[in-house]
Design an enzyme around this catalytic site. Structure first.
Site, PDB file in Angstrom:
ATOM      1  N   HIS A 141       0.818  -1.228   0.000  1.00  0.00           N
ATOM      2  CA  HIS A 141       0.000   0.000   0.000  1.00  0.00           C
ATOM      3  C   HIS A 141       0.846   1.270   0.000  1.00  0.00           C
ATOM      4  CE1 HIS A 141      -3.700  -2.184   0.388  1.00  0.00           C
ATOM      5  NE2 HIS A 141      -3.393  -2.691   1.566  1.00  0.00           N
ATOM      6  N   ASP A 170      -2.608 -10.493  -2.532  1.00  0.00           N
ATOM      7  CA  ASP A 170      -3.209 -10.052  -1.275  1.00  0.00           C
ATOM      8  C   ASP A 170      -4.689  -9.731  -1.506  1.00  0.00           C
ATOM      9  OD1 ASP A 170      -2.042  -8.649   1.515  1.00  0.00           O
ATOM     10  OD2 ASP A 170      -3.891  -7.742   0.778  1.00  0.00           O
ATOM     11  N   HIS A 196      -6.293  -7.203  -0.518  1.00  0.00           N
ATOM     12  CA  HIS A 196      -6.466  -5.767  -0.759  1.00  0.00           C
ATOM     13  C   HIS A 196      -5.639  -5.317  -1.962  1.00  0.00           C
ATOM     14  CE1 HIS A 196      -7.144  -6.487   3.598  1.00  0.00           C
ATOM     15  NE2 HIS A 196      -8.213  -5.744   3.358  1.00  0.00           N
ATOM     16  N   ASP A 242      -4.456 -13.047   3.266  1.00  0.00           N
ATOM     17  CA  ASP A 242      -5.714 -12.591   3.853  1.00  0.00           C
ATOM     18  C   ASP A 242      -6.902 -12.908   2.949  1.00  0.00           C
ATOM     19  OD1 ASP A 242      -4.666 -10.790   2.055  1.00  0.00           O
ATOM     20  OD2 ASP A 242      -4.932  -9.026   3.309  1.00  0.00           O
TER      21      ASP A 242
END
Length: 343
Positions: free
Chosen positions: A159, A195, A197, A284
């Protein structure tokens, strides 16, 4: 498979603003410890410590002023008399936005952050620097002849953009590793982010470039963090047009749906004539992860690793997300074992 790990990750832990409450972060030191324990229990291979790299490696993926901010933020924060975690107060959104860095630390924290989930603490800089060095050490090992390696990075990185932190991320480990191998003579790199996200930071860094192909498979940003990036129409800009591929998937996605996106992404990576592959390995996507909503099973990660291995490209796995469930180590290592054919 060789694993690179730094115990310095323990220097960073903190709080986050989530669901209207400031509480302990989901991104805890125990995450990396659980993965390391599983690496050892599965006899995955040797575990080496990271070596230190020059800060110019971090600037290659970010900017000088952002790196200076990370280096100095805690001392500037404590100089005001505060000892608590440093979190942003205000963000330069829309009509408040400009390119001028504020002089005071409260302003700087908002200027260089996308959320209030990435606190600066006394040990943050040393920990994130060591995390980047972990990725760089693993990349160096591959450049020296290893076919693959696992960088057990913490804090994560995907991120973190060229000039902002967020989502528990400060330095973009995957981007820093990509810049390193490009500077070492590799011509074409691909980064596959699995991931849950969207890897907004990695996309931000390479969006206008054609030497790095970036693909991300993630929760639909209409309902999933980080909300403002990762739509399928985001395909790159300028020279980078067509070198970004996003695969937003709906809530409760299972392996049968996920694998179709994965196979398409791998096909695109092959078409890029990729010489060096980086996997942003977030687990995740697991069905019981506390802050995500896909439904992958532990056995699915073997299949993921196996499919990636069929590209037969030198591959660096970099740890990203996956939060405090017992299976975090199992799922990460299952991916690596699948890649090595140990199913």
């Amino acid at each position: 498979m060789l694993t690179i790990y730094s115990s310095k990750h323990h220097l960073h832990h903190g709080s986050e603003l989530k669901d209207g409450t400031v509480s302990a972060s989901f991104e805890k030191p125990q995450r990396a410890d659980m993965v390391l324990a599983r690496v050892k229990a599965a006899n995955l291979g040797k575990v080496h410590q990271e070596k230190e790299f020059d800060r110019s490696c971090y600037v290659a993926a970010h900017t000088e002023r952002y790196i200076q901010f990370l280096e100095n933020a805690w001392s500037e924060w404590t100089a005001t008399g505060k000892q608590c975690d440093a979190l942003p107060l205000v963000w330069p959104v829309k009509d408040l936005g400009n390119a001028n860095e504020p002089e005071f630390i409260d302003g700087k924290l908002g200027f260089y952050a996308m959320d209030a989930g990435s606190p600066i603490t006394a040990g943050t800089w040393e920990a994130v620097k060591a995390s980047a060095d972990t990725a760089l050490t693993a990349a160096e090992q591959i450049m020296c002849g290893q076919h693959s390696a696992f960088a057990l990075c913490r804090p994560p990185g995907h991120h973190a953009a060229k000039e902002y932190m967020g989502g528990y991320c400060y330095l973009n480990n995957a981007a820093i590793a990509a810049e390193y191998v490009l500077s070492s003579g590799v011509k074409r790199v691909a980064i596959l982010d699995v991931d849950f996200h969207h890897g907004n930071g990695t996309q931000n860094i390479f969006y206008e470039r054609n030497d790095v192909f970036f693909a991300s498979i993630h929760g639909d940003p209409k309902i999933s963090y980080p909300y403002f990036s990762g739509f399928d129409y985001e395909t790159g800009a300028g020279q980078g047009t067509g070198f970004t591929a996003n695969y937003p998937l709906p809530r409760d996605t299972m392996w049968s749906e996920y694998v179709m996106a994965l196979e398409n992404a791998l096909q695109r990576i092959q078409q890029h004539d990729t010489e060096f592959l980086i996997i942003s390995l977030g687990v995740d996507t697991f069905k019981n992860d506390p802050i995500s909503h896909f439904k992958l099973e532990s056995e699915d990660y073997f299949k993921m690793g196996d499919l990636i291995s069929k590209l037969n490209i030198p591959t660096l796995f970099i740890m990203e997300g996956g939060y405090m469930v017992d299976e975090i180590g199992v799922n990460a290592v299952n991916t690596l074992m699948g890649f090595e054919g140990r199913i």
